[in-house]
Design an enzyme around this catalytic site. Structure first.
Site, short mmCIF file in Angstrom:
data_model
loop_
_atom_site.label_atom_id
_atom_site.label_comp_id
_atom_site.label_asym_id
_atom_site.label_seq_id
_atom_site.Cartn_x
_atom_site.Cartn_y
_atom_site.Cartn_z
N CYS A 71 5.32 0.66 -3.69
CA CYS A 71 6.54 0.95 -4.45
C CYS A 71 6.16 1.91 -5.57
O CYS A 71 5.40 1.56 -6.47
CB CYS A 71 7.14 -0.32 -5.03
SG CYS A 71 8.58 -0.01 -6.09
N HIS A 168 9.53 6.24 5.75
CA HIS A 168 10.72 6.90 5.22
C HIS A 168 11.30 7.86 6.24
O HIS A 168 10.56 8.49 7.00
CB HIS A 168 10.39 7.71 3.96
CG HIS A 168 9.85 6.89 2.84
ND1 HIS A 168 10.66 6.27 1.91
CD2 HIS A 168 8.58 6.58 2.49
CE1 HIS A 168 9.90 5.62 1.04
NE2 HIS A 168 8.64 5.78 1.39
N GLU A 217 17.28 1.40 0.56
CA GLU A 217 15.91 0.90 0.60
C GLU A 217 15.77 -0.27 1.57
O GLU A 217 16.59 -1.20 1.56
CB GLU A 217 15.45 0.48 -0.80
CG GLU A 217 13.98 0.17 -0.88
CD GLU A 217 13.47 0.12 -2.31
OE1 GLU A 217 12.41 -0.50 -2.53
OE2 GLU A 217 14.11 0.68 -3.22
N CYS A 226 13.98 5.38 -5.80
CA CYS A 226 12.88 5.02 -4.90
C CYS A 226 11.79 6.07 -5.10
O CYS A 226 11.97 7.23 -4.72
CB CYS A 226 13.34 4.98 -3.45
SG CYS A 226 12.03 4.57 -2.27
N GLY A 229 10.21 7.24 -1.90
CA GLY A 229 11.23 8.04 -1.23
C GLY A 229 11.35 9.43 -1.81
O GLY A 229 11.53 10.42 -1.07
#
Length: 283
Positions: A71, A168, A217, A226, A229
């Site tokens: 993360c 992703h 997400e 994100c 992301g």
């Protein structure tokens, strides 16, 4: 259990200091503490733990209890928590994650962490390693260009797949505000092409160095930001020839600076980390 609520540009998690606390079943606990009506509220649960390999270790669990590999917004907050509370005063700081050990440069304000630049390592573009099932996507005419079909009328969406340690998919769109994220997000996340599900992002390019994005997400739904992301969007922009290697990414919760450096092929993410409050959780 003592906890601290923190966020990186609105991507909020419940953080637990496992140097002092013991969490027996984090996958069960994550949905309870993440609930915004009956719990603390957040996009998930992050444990800050001792590490045999680095300065600290991070484990993150999405709001549905699924453990994620990485993360980007969360790791900045882990660095802030660890530095501000003296778990580690290293700068740069090394944090062990499901992606491996990452290095973070800390920018201080009044001897507390204000901004963090994370070396997110090299992007993974090989479908099998992301992972994406090659048999369930359609190859486009250009390298890294693919299409996937969705349930609504077998519509094909142009897609680019990137892993930053977690999977992703990036879609470019002319107007990100018009994307029906609440409808498309769950369909894409659980598409049969993604054996571990996927984080889905829609990005609108304003210029060679500026992009706006929205995110669905994996395991958490619509989020304000994100970090991994944003890194994936930065990589996708370069691969598609739409952006330069250093861009400003606008997310609903704030901005991140993303740079995919040619010198080492690593992606660097810079953004803030914010502490909100601390408390005690009792079931």
């Amino acid at each position: 259990m003592k906890f601290t609520k923190m966020h990186g540009i609105g991507n909020d998690y419940v953080y637990v200091n496992c140097f002092d606390e013991k969490v027996e079943d984090p996958a069960r606990l994550a949905p309870l503490v993440s609930d915004r009506h009956t719990g603390i509220g957040g996009d998930g649960l992050i444990l800050i733990m001792p590490s045999q390999k680095a300065d600290v270790r991070m484990r993150m669990f999405n709001a549905d209890g699924l453990e994620g590999e990485m993360c980007g917004n969360g790791i900045r907050c882990v660095a802030k928590y660890a530095y501000d509370r003296g778990l580690s005063r290293k700068n740069p700081m090394r944090i062990e994650t499901g992606r491996g050990i990452l290095s973070l440069d800390l920018k201080l304000k009044d001897d507390k962490v204000d901004q963090v630049t994370v070396n997110m390592a090299e992007p993974i573009l090989e479908l099998g390693k992301i992972p994406v099932d090659r048999e369930r996507v359609v190859k486009g005419s250009r390298e890294y260009e693919y299409r996937i079909s969705i349930a609504q009328g077998n519509e094909l969406l142009d897609a680019l797949f990137v892993s930053m340690g977690n999977p992703h998919v990036v879609f470019f769109t002319a107007d990100v505000k018009k994307v029906e994220l609440e409808k498309l997000g769950p369909i894409v996340e659980r598409h049969s092409a993604f054996p571990k599900r996927i984080n889905a992002h829609w990005a609108q390019v304003h210029s060679r160095n500026e992009v706006t994005m929205r995110t669905w997400e994996r395991g958490s739904g619509i989020t304000l930001a994100c970090g991994t992301g944003a890194c994936a969007v930065g990589v996708a922009g370069v691969l598609r020839g739409r952006t330069d290697r250093k861009i400003l990414v606008h997310l609903p919760g704030g901005d991140l600076t993303i740079e995919w450096r040619e010198s080492d092929n690593n992606v660097y993410m810079t953004g803030p980390a914010t502490e909100v409050f601390s408390g005690d959780w009792r079931e």
